[in-house]
Enzyme design. Sequence first.
Site, PDB file in Angstrom:
ATOM      1  CG  HIS A 244       7.348 -54.636 -32.293  1.00 29.01           C
ATOM      2  ND1 HIS A 244       7.821 -53.649 -33.583  1.00 29.01           N
ATOM      3  CD2 HIS A 244       8.233 -54.461 -31.331  1.00 29.01           C
ATOM      4  CE1 HIS A 244       9.099 -53.624 -33.092  1.00 29.01           C
ATOM      5  NE2 HIS A 244       9.248 -53.826 -31.946  1.00 29.01           N
TER       6      HIS A 244
ATOM      7  CG  HIS B 222       8.622 -55.156 -26.909  1.00 26.86           C
ATOM      8  ND1 HIS B 222       9.798 -56.115 -27.378  1.00 26.86           N
ATOM      9  CD2 HIS B 222       8.851 -54.252 -27.478  1.00 26.86           C
ATOM     10  CE1 HIS B 222      10.417 -55.820 -28.160  1.00 26.86           C
ATOM     11  NE2 HIS B 222      10.185 -54.517 -28.477  1.00 26.86           N
TER      12      HIS B 222
HETATM   13  P1  5GP Z   1      12.220 -53.506 -31.206  1.00 21.70           P
HETATM   14  O1  5GP Z   1      13.595 -52.957 -30.792  1.00 21.70           O
HETATM   15  O2  5GP Z   1      12.124 -53.138 -32.375  1.00 21.70           O
HETATM   16  O3  5GP Z   1      11.267 -52.951 -30.340  1.00 21.70           O
HETATM   17  O4  5GP Z   1      12.255 -54.864 -31.058  1.00 21.70           O
HETATM   18  C1  5GP Z   1      12.168 -56.011 -31.867  1.00 21.70           C
HETATM   19  C2  5GP Z   1      12.085 -57.164 -31.239  1.00 21.70           C
HETATM   20  O5  5GP Z   1      11.741 -58.063 -32.499  1.00 21.70           O
HETATM   21  C3  5GP Z   1      13.299 -57.726 -30.754  1.00 21.70           C
HETATM   22  O6  5GP Z   1      13.132 -58.085 -29.105  1.00 21.70           O
HETATM   23  C4  5GP Z   1      13.601 -59.154 -31.323  1.00 21.70           C
HETATM   24  O7  5GP Z   1      14.268 -60.193 -30.409  1.00 21.70           O
HETATM   25  C5  5GP Z   1      12.233 -59.345 -32.194  1.00 21.70           C
HETATM   26  N1  5GP Z   1      12.511 -60.180 -33.268  1.00 21.70           N
HETATM   27  C6  5GP Z   1      13.470 -59.751 -34.232  1.00 21.70           C
HETATM   28  N2  5GP Z   1      13.138 -60.563 -35.416  1.00 21.70           N
HETATM   29  C7  5GP Z   1      12.334 -61.607 -34.948  1.00 21.70           C
HETATM   30  C8  5GP Z   1      12.053 -62.612 -35.573  1.00 21.70           C
HETATM   31  O8  5GP Z   1      12.493 -63.235 -36.852  1.00 21.70           O
HETATM   32  N3  5GP Z   1      11.001 -63.448 -34.814  1.00 21.70           N
HETATM   33  C9  5GP Z   1      10.699 -63.191 -33.765  1.00 21.70           C
HETATM   34  N4  5GP Z   1       9.848 -64.046 -32.946  1.00 21.70           N
HETATM   35  N5  5GP Z   1      11.062 -61.959 -32.818  1.00 21.70           N
HETATM   36  C10 5GP Z   1      11.989 -61.212 -33.618  1.00 21.70           C
END
Ligand code: 5GP
Length: 137
Positions: free
Chosen positions: A98, A100
């Site tokens: 993903h 951001h």
């Molecule tokens: P990472 O730390 O893996 O780069 O970020 C994962 C992101 O996914 C976090 O910012 C978290 O808030 C978001 N996230 C996790 N679970 C969900 C979900 O079920 N729905 C949405 N919309 N965002 C999620």
Amino acid sequence: SDCVFCRIVAGEIPATAVLSTDCAFAFLDINPLADGHTLLIPTNHAATLDDMTPEEVAAVVSQLPPLARALMAATGADGYNILQNNGSVAGQVVTHVHFHIIPRVADDGLGFRWNAGLYPEGRAAEIQAGIKAELAG
Ligand code: 5GP
Ligand code: ZN
């Protein structure tokens, strides 16, 4: 699937979607760092960016310019950070690739940590040789 983002793409978990193509899907982060904080993901599961082909990555990344313009226009942001974490050591929590997109405005208090260092003599050339050998390999 036990992948939360695959389940979002499949419509099994609700999300605030903002963009959907054959290859890419984007939705609002459930815990935003800023208004309009969006996640852009490939529709097909891949854990980290290096697990994807250049073509697969291109199909996702090509959505970034229109998405960034739309986020800025819709939220009134003046800039944005793109953050893309790979591996738990890099802060990746959800193991589905993903990007951001984090809208920024002046004095938003989000800050920015960038603990820059300095290469000792010869180290940059050593790393360069290693990377070039891997790329050629
Ligand atoms: P990472 O730390 O893996 O780069 O970020 C994962 C992101 O996914 C976090 O910012 C978290 O808030 C978001 N996230 C996790 N679970 C969900 C979900 O079920 N729905 C949405 N919309 N965002 C999620
Ligand atoms: Zn997935």
